[in-house]
Design a protein around this motif. Sequence first.
Motif, short mmCIF file in Angstrom:
data_model
loop_
_atom_site.label_atom_id
_atom_site.label_comp_id
_atom_site.label_asym_id
_atom_site.label_seq_id
_atom_site.Cartn_x
_atom_site.Cartn_y
_atom_site.Cartn_z
N GLY A 28 0.82 -1.21 0.00
CA GLY A 28 0.00 0.00 0.00
C GLY A 28 0.85 1.26 0.00
N LEU A 29 1.96 1.23 0.73
CA LEU A 29 2.88 2.36 0.76
C LEU A 29 3.45 2.62 -0.64
N LEU A 30 3.86 1.55 -1.32
CA LEU A 30 4.37 1.67 -2.69
C LEU A 30 3.31 2.19 -3.64
N PHE A 31 2.09 1.72 -3.47
CA PHE A 31 0.95 2.17 -4.28
C PHE A 31 0.80 3.69 -4.14
N GLY A 32 0.64 4.16 -2.89
CA GLY A 32 0.38 5.58 -2.67
C GLY A 32 1.53 6.47 -3.11
N TYR A 33 2.76 6.05 -2.81
CA TYR A 33 3.92 6.86 -3.17
C TYR A 33 4.04 7.00 -4.69
N ASN A 34 4.01 5.87 -5.38
CA ASN A 34 4.19 5.90 -6.84
C ASN A 34 3.07 6.63 -7.56
N ALA A 35 1.87 6.57 -7.02
CA ALA A 35 0.75 7.26 -7.65
C ALA A 35 0.85 8.78 -7.49
N THR A 36 1.64 9.22 -6.49
CA THR A 36 1.71 10.64 -6.16
C THR A 36 2.96 11.32 -6.68
N VAL A 37 4.10 10.65 -6.57
CA VAL A 37 5.39 11.32 -6.77
C VAL A 37 5.58 11.85 -8.19
N ILE A 38 4.89 11.27 -9.16
CA ILE A 38 5.04 11.71 -10.54
C ILE A 38 4.58 13.16 -10.71
N ALA A 39 3.66 13.62 -9.84
CA ALA A 39 3.16 14.99 -9.96
C ALA A 39 4.28 16.01 -9.77
N GLY A 40 5.24 15.69 -8.88
CA GLY A 40 6.37 16.59 -8.70
C GLY A 40 7.50 16.30 -9.67
N ALA A 41 7.74 15.01 -9.93
CA ALA A 41 8.85 14.65 -10.82
C ALA A 41 8.64 15.16 -12.23
N ILE A 42 7.37 15.19 -12.69
CA ILE A 42 7.12 15.58 -14.07
C ILE A 42 7.52 17.03 -14.32
N LEU A 43 7.53 17.87 -13.27
CA LEU A 43 7.93 19.27 -13.45
C LEU A 43 9.38 19.36 -13.94
N PHE A 44 10.22 18.44 -13.46
CA PHE A 44 11.63 18.47 -13.82
C PHE A 44 11.92 17.61 -15.06
N ILE A 45 11.16 16.53 -15.23
CA ILE A 45 11.27 15.72 -16.44
C ILE A 45 10.91 16.57 -17.66
N LYS A 46 9.88 17.40 -17.49
CA LYS A 46 9.41 18.25 -18.59
C LYS A 46 10.51 19.22 -19.03
N ILE A 47 11.25 19.74 -18.07
CA ILE A 47 12.34 20.67 -18.40
C ILE A 47 13.50 19.94 -19.08
N GLN A 48 13.89 18.78 -18.52
CA GLN A 48 15.06 18.07 -19.06
C GLN A 48 14.83 17.59 -20.48
N GLU A 56 3.91 15.21 -22.04
CA GLU A 56 3.77 15.27 -20.58
C GLU A 56 2.60 14.39 -20.12
N GLU A 57 1.48 14.52 -20.81
CA GLU A 57 0.33 13.68 -20.49
C GLU A 57 0.63 12.20 -20.72
N THR A 58 1.46 11.92 -21.75
CA THR A 58 1.80 10.52 -22.05
C THR A 58 2.60 9.90 -20.91
N VAL A 59 3.56 10.64 -20.37
CA VAL A 59 4.36 10.13 -19.26
C VAL A 59 3.48 9.91 -18.03
N ILE A 60 2.64 10.86 -17.72
CA ILE A 60 1.74 10.72 -16.57
C ILE A 60 0.74 9.60 -16.80
N GLY A 61 0.21 9.53 -18.03
CA GLY A 61 -0.81 8.52 -18.34
C GLY A 61 -0.27 7.11 -18.42
N ALA A 62 1.07 6.95 -18.59
CA ALA A 62 1.65 5.61 -18.71
C ALA A 62 1.35 4.76 -17.49
#
Length: 455
Positions: A28-48, A56-62
């Motif tokens: 459950g911890l892995l479920f919640g963490y992985n479902a959430t952390v992409i919201a912050g990570a995508i801000l920096f993935i988008k820049i790189q 951006e939607e494709t990465v989130i939607g994957a």
Amino acid sequence: MTKQAINGGEAQTTRVVYLAAFVIALGGLLFGYNATVIAGAILFIKIQFSLSPFLEETVIGASLVGALIGAALGGTLADRFGRRQILFVIAVIFFLGAFASALAPNLVSVAIGRGMVGVAIGMVSVVATLYLAEIAPDRVRGRLIGIYMTANMVGVVCGYLVELAFDTSGNWRWMLGFPAIIAVPFAIGVRALPETPRWCVCNNRLDHARAALRRLHDTHNVEEQMGRIQADVGTQVGSWAGLLRKDVRPALIIGIGLGILQRVTGISIAFFYGPTIFGFAGMETVSLDILAGVGVGMALLVGQFASMLLVDHVGRRPLLLWGYAGMVCGLVPLGLAFATGGESLLIQGMAVGGVMLLAGAWAAGPASVTFLLIAELYPQQIRGPAMSVATMAIWASFLLVTFSFLTIMEKFGPAITFWSYALLAGFALVAVFFGVPETKGKSLEEISSSLKRQN
């Protein structure tokens, strides 16, 4: 060994049962963490990677597409190979997906890694509650699944906190790779757990079932439980074909309905619109998105913790009813705040209070109780496929809301959108009142028999 006093032939709650609950809680911890952390990570993935909105939607939607696939596979694989074996496979997929995401050399690799994580999320959302429901003594089944769901919400908060910790450095690889560390003890712990007695009976491994019952419930008088499980298994047709049976249909409809209502009643506002609402209330900082997420995550955690404490005392139906009523009470003033503008502290407080109440009420009722009920409602031989179908309804609804929410907001405005969700939550309240049975304190076999008699 610690036990709870019980009457008659009910199963006892031993340390092994609680150990299993805490091991599964790592999933459950892995479920919640992985479902959430992409919201912050995508801000920096988008820049790189200089992402367009579509990419951006494709990465989130994957991960969401992966979750839908995982939910479809989870129940069937758990029926075929056993709940414990598939939980171990889920831990391995979590590890590989996080590791691949962290080391990804290009955008395609990031999407593949996130897709793998999504598959694990979808599978664990089925198999974890399936395992716990089948090993738990009847009177604490809600509490044990509540431990798993509370860990899920802890994972959500941890995801936001890790985003906050790496906000300055922008190290998205550490954000996405961190779950690999948690996946290792999850895999080791799962290997130490017994298989569920009900799966063993269903697969004609009767000696294994007796041994598992003795280990889980610390009793040598297992024949009554064995007889009850065998009677339920013996009256059902296995496989996906069993979902078409007339006597299964009411439970299937309830499960799918609960799954859809859990996601289409406005919780996306808390996840996706929280930062805007906090900004509307006058908070303007560089880390506004992440800070808003922490606030929403804490509301989710408080609501889920309350649910865990109450579910085996007040029952499933009351928590669902209170949860949907609380969501209506959060959505109505939220819409009013946006309709009238943010020129006073009262109106701003209504906006922030509305989204926090929305998140907490959802966690206390629909979020936790839905997963519990879809693990309880179905007969043994079709429980895996039926839970897959109901969980697919959850993820499909999440996908639909994710890709339509901002469009609806742009077309109709936030006030109308929030009030529309309030109407949906009100409909859910009525549907639960008239259509959802109480399962508190009943065995899984008693629940399925009761639904068959009502058909």
